[in-house]
Design a protein around this motif. Structure first.
Motif, short mmCIF file in Angstrom:
data_model
loop_
_atom_site.label_atom_id
_atom_site.label_comp_id
_atom_site.label_asym_id
_atom_site.label_seq_id
_atom_site.Cartn_x
_atom_site.Cartn_y
_atom_site.Cartn_z
N GLY A 17 0.78 -1.23 0.00
CA GLY A 17 0.00 0.00 0.00
C GLY A 17 0.82 1.28 0.00
O GLY A 17 0.28 2.35 0.30
N ASP A 18 2.08 1.21 -0.36
CA ASP A 18 2.95 2.39 -0.38
C ASP A 18 2.74 3.17 -1.68
O ASP A 18 3.15 2.76 -2.75
CB ASP A 18 4.41 1.93 -0.26
N ARG A 19 2.09 4.34 -1.57
CA ARG A 19 1.78 5.15 -2.76
C ARG A 19 3.04 5.74 -3.39
O ARG A 19 3.12 5.87 -4.61
CB ARG A 19 0.82 6.27 -2.40
N ALA A 20 4.02 6.08 -2.58
CA ALA A 20 5.27 6.61 -3.11
C ALA A 20 5.97 5.55 -3.97
O ALA A 20 6.59 5.87 -4.99
CB ALA A 20 6.19 7.08 -1.98
N ALA A 21 5.86 4.30 -3.56
CA ALA A 21 6.45 3.21 -4.34
C ALA A 21 5.74 3.07 -5.68
O ALA A 21 6.39 2.86 -6.71
CB ALA A 21 6.37 1.89 -3.56
N LEU A 22 4.41 3.21 -5.69
CA LEU A 22 3.67 3.15 -6.95
C LEU A 22 4.08 4.30 -7.86
O LEU A 22 4.23 4.13 -9.06
CB LEU A 22 2.16 3.17 -6.72
N LYS A 23 4.31 5.47 -7.27
CA LYS A 23 4.77 6.61 -8.07
C LYS A 23 6.12 6.30 -8.71
O LYS A 23 6.35 6.60 -9.88
CB LYS A 23 4.87 7.87 -7.21
N TYR A 24 7.01 5.66 -7.95
CA TYR A 24 8.30 5.27 -8.50
C TYR A 24 8.11 4.28 -9.66
O TYR A 24 8.75 4.40 -10.71
CB TYR A 24 9.21 4.66 -7.42
N VAL A 25 7.23 3.30 -9.47
CA VAL A 25 6.95 2.33 -10.53
C VAL A 25 6.44 3.08 -11.77
O VAL A 25 6.89 2.83 -12.89
CB VAL A 25 5.93 1.26 -10.07
N TYR A 26 5.52 4.02 -11.56
CA TYR A 26 4.96 4.79 -12.67
C TYR A 26 6.06 5.58 -13.38
O TYR A 26 6.19 5.53 -14.60
CB TYR A 26 3.87 5.73 -12.17
N ASP A 27 6.84 6.33 -12.60
CA ASP A 27 7.90 7.16 -13.19
C ASP A 27 8.91 6.31 -13.96
O ASP A 27 9.45 6.76 -14.98
CB ASP A 27 8.63 7.96 -12.11
#
Length: 182
Positions: A17-27
């Motif tokens: 559930g780490d949103r910052a991690a999802l942002k990294y995946v997206y970037d």
């Protein structure tokens, strides 16, 4: 930490559930995944819609990712590919017309003269790239032809992001002077 390891870590944190991690995946993956969607769907709007669905799927299914079975980029690209194919299938059947109607359709592709000019431009650019600093040339190719971000390129090269930006800027200036001289 290699870019692959960083992506594996980010997917594992996304599963928690780490949103910052999802942002990294997206970037780290959005340019490549958008290319996958666009190639399959051949429609920018639909590709953007599917890409959003891809990241929702990644958010929901990140816990299913197993780094021993697939690389992280392969896993997310497979999701993008499958979602794009699903979208194609959901379009349903197309209005079919007789083959003879094809003679009435204009060919909007570029003529041989335009294609030859583009080919010559590509040769000039490749020659100019070959004549500048190899690190800068590689970074420019990855940034402009593959859609890689400064962050991704810096991680690959093991240098700070500011250094990567400097390499690309100096390389672009050198490239411009070479192309103007040619």
């Amino acid at each position: 930490m290699t870019p692959r390891d960083a992506l594996v870590d980010a997917l594992q944190r996304t599963a928690n559930g780490d949103r910052a991690a999802l942002k990294y995946v997206y970037d780290s993956t959005s340019a490549k995944l958008f290319g996958v969607c666009l190639r399959i769907l051949n429609d920018r709007g639909e590709a953007e819609d599917v890409l959003q669905d891809v990241y929702l799927t990644i958010w929901r299914k990140a816990a299913e990712f197993d780094p021993t079975r697939a690389s992280p980029i392969t896993w997310v690209a497979t999701i993008a590919r499958n979602r794009s194919i699903d979208r194609l299938r959901s379009r349903g059947s197309r209005d079919m017309r007789p083959l003879d109607d094809a003679f009435e359709v204009a060919d909007s592709s570029d003529g041989a003269d335009v294609m030859a000019e583009r080919s010559e431009d590509a040769r000039r650019i490749e020659a100019a790239l070959a004549s500048i600093d190899p690190k800068a040339a590689a970074a420019i190719r990855s940034a402009f032809f593959e859609g890689a971000t400064y962050q991704t390129l810096a991680a690959r090269a093991g240098v700070p992001e500011g250094t990567m930006k400097s390499w690309i800027r100096r390389g672009m200036l050198s490239l411009r002077s070479k192309l103007e001289a040619a």
